[in-house]
Enzyme design. Structure first.
Site, PDB file in Angstrom:
ATOM      1  N   CYS A 183       0.839  -1.199   0.000  1.00  0.00           N
ATOM      2  CA  CYS A 183       0.000   0.000   0.000  1.00  0.00           C
ATOM      3  C   CYS A 183       0.871   1.245   0.000  1.00  0.00           C
ATOM      4  CB  CYS A 183      -0.930  -0.008   1.218  1.00  0.00           C
ATOM      5  SG  CYS A 183      -1.986   1.452   1.333  1.00  0.00           S
TER       6      CYS A 183
ATOM      7  N   CYS B 194      -0.380   4.074   2.179  1.00  0.00           N
ATOM      8  CA  CYS B 194      -0.238   3.823   3.618  1.00  0.00           C
ATOM      9  C   CYS B 194       1.195   4.079   4.078  1.00  0.00           C
ATOM     10  CB  CYS B 194      -0.599   2.379   3.956  1.00  0.00           C
ATOM     11  SG  CYS B 194      -2.221   1.841   3.412  1.00  0.00           S
ATOM     12  N   ASP B 195       2.166   3.618   3.288  1.00  0.00           N
ATOM     13  CA  ASP B 195       3.556   3.579   3.736  1.00  0.00           C
ATOM     14  C   ASP B 195       4.502   4.487   2.971  1.00  0.00           C
ATOM     15  OD1 ASP B 195       2.760   1.562   5.534  1.00  0.00           O
ATOM     16  OD2 ASP B 195       3.026   0.026   4.006  1.00  0.00           O
TER      17      ASP B 195
END
Length: 303
Positions: free
Chosen positions: A132, A135-136
Site C-alpha cells: 500500500c 499507507c507507507d
C-alpha cells in the site's frame, strides 16, 4: 432473524446498506475493521468516481459510511469465520463467538493484495516491503523505491510515490502497461520515474531493512541489481472467499460465481463487489453491485 446480513463494509457493502435501508429491510452490516470503507480508504486520490474528481480515498469512504449511518444501518464488528446455508435460514458466525441469522446474505468482503512469493518478500514485509503506497509511502521521502506491476494500482502507486521519492522504478514483466491511458500519461510525465520493461523481480535483499532488489530481463540468465529502500508490490488481488468455498460456487481463481444480478449458486446468498466474477473491479462497479444485490435480495424475500 434479520431480513439481510451484509458481510463487508467497503463500497459494495455500504451501498447495499443504503439501498437495503431505503427498501425498509431489517439488516446489519458485519465488518472486520470498525472504521470500514474497504480498500478505498487506502487510496490517496480517486479521480474516476462520478462527480467527485480528485477526492481523497479516505474521505470518499467516510462519505459512504456516513450515508449508511444516516439511514440507520446497524454495524457489528467481527471477523466472519463461517457461513452456513440452512435453506430459508442463513447463519453467520464470527471469531468472537457471535452468531447471526438472516433470510438473505450479501457477501461483500472484497479482495486483498496478492503476494509475489519471491525470496525476501515475507522477511522484509513492513521493513521496506509494502502493498500500500498511500499507507507507507511517506516513510520513503527522498529515497529510491521500486513498484512491481503494470495495472492501474501499480501505475497509481508509482505516480503517487514520484511526488516525494527521489527515484521510482516501475518493474513490469511485459512491454506495455495494462493501466488506463490517463494513468499512463501521468506516469510518463514524471521525470523521476523509470519503467523497466520485460523484467521480473527475483529477490529482495537487505539486512534489517530492504537495501536492494534483483531483477531479471525476460529471456536472460543474468540478474540486475537495483539499490532501493522500498518495494511496493501491486501484482493483483486475491478474493476473500476462503470461508465460503464449499458452500458457494467459485471460479478457478476463487471468485464467487455471480452475474449482474449478484445471485450466487445458493438461493438467498448474493455476492457484490470485488469478491464476485466480473470484468471490471472499480469503486463504481462495487457500488452498483451493492444496489443490484439488494434488488435481488428483496425479490427473493418476496417469493
Amino acid at each position: 432473524m434479520y431480513d439481510l446480513i451484509i458481510v463487508g463494509a467497503g463500497p459494495a457493502g455500504l451501498s447495499a446498506a443504503v439501498y437495503g435501508r431505503r427498501a425498509g429491510l431489517d439488516l446489519i452490516v458485519i465488518e472486520q475493521t470498525p472504521m470500514g470503507g474497504g480498500q478505498v480508504v487506502d487510496t490517496y486520490e480517486v479521480d474516476n468516481y462520478l462527480g467527485m474528481p480528485g477526492i481523497n480515498g479516505f474521505e470518499l469512504g467516510q462519505k459512504f459510511r456516513s450515508h449508511a449511518d444516516g439511514l440507520g444501518a446497524v454495524f457489528k464488528s467481527g471477523r466472519v469465520t463461517a457461513v452456513r446455508d440452512e435453506g430459508e435460514r442463513k447463519i453467520v458466525e464470527t471469531a468472537d463467538g457471535a452468531s447471526y441469522e438472516a433470510r438473505t446474505l450479501i457477501l461483500a468482503g472484497g479482495a486483498e493484495h496478492a503476494k509475489l512469493g519471491v525470496p525476501g518478500e515475507e522477511e522484509y514485509r513492513g521493513q521496506g516491503v509494502s502493498y500500500c503506497a498511500t499507507c507507507d509511502g511517506a516513510f520513503f521521502k527522498k529515497r529510491d523505491v521500486a513498484v512491481v506491476g503494470g495495472g492501474d494500482v501499480a501505475v497509481e502507486d508509482a505516480v503517487y510515490l514520484s511526488r516525494f521519492c527521489n527515484k521510482v522504478y516501475l518493474i513490469h514483466r511485459r512491454d506495455s502497461l495494462r493501466a488506463a491511458k490517463s494513468l499512463q500519461e501521468k506516469l510518463f510525465s514524471c521525470e523521476n520515474a523509470e519503467i523497466i520493461w520485460n523484467s521480473t523481480l527475483q529477490r529482495i535483499k537487505g539486512t534489517d531493512l530492504v537495501e536492494g532488489i534483483s531483477i531479471r530481463q525476460n529471456g536472460e540468465d543474468t540478474e540486475r541489481e537495483l539499490a532501493v529502500e522500498g518495494v511496493f508490490l501491486a501484482v493483483g488481488m486475491r478474493p476473500n472467499t476462503e470461508i465460503y468455498r464449499g458452500t458457494v460456487a467459485c471460479d478457478e481463481r476463487g471468485y464467487l460465481l455471480a452475474g449482474e444480478d449478484c445471485a450466487t449458486s445458493v438461493p438467498g446468498i448474493f455476492a457484490a463487489g470485488d469478491i464476485r466474477t466480473k470484468a471490471l473491479r472499480q469503486i463504481v462497479t462495487a457500488v452498483s453491485d451493492g444496489a443490484c444485490a439488494v434488488a435481488s435480495a428483496a425479490q427473493y424475500l418476496r417469493l
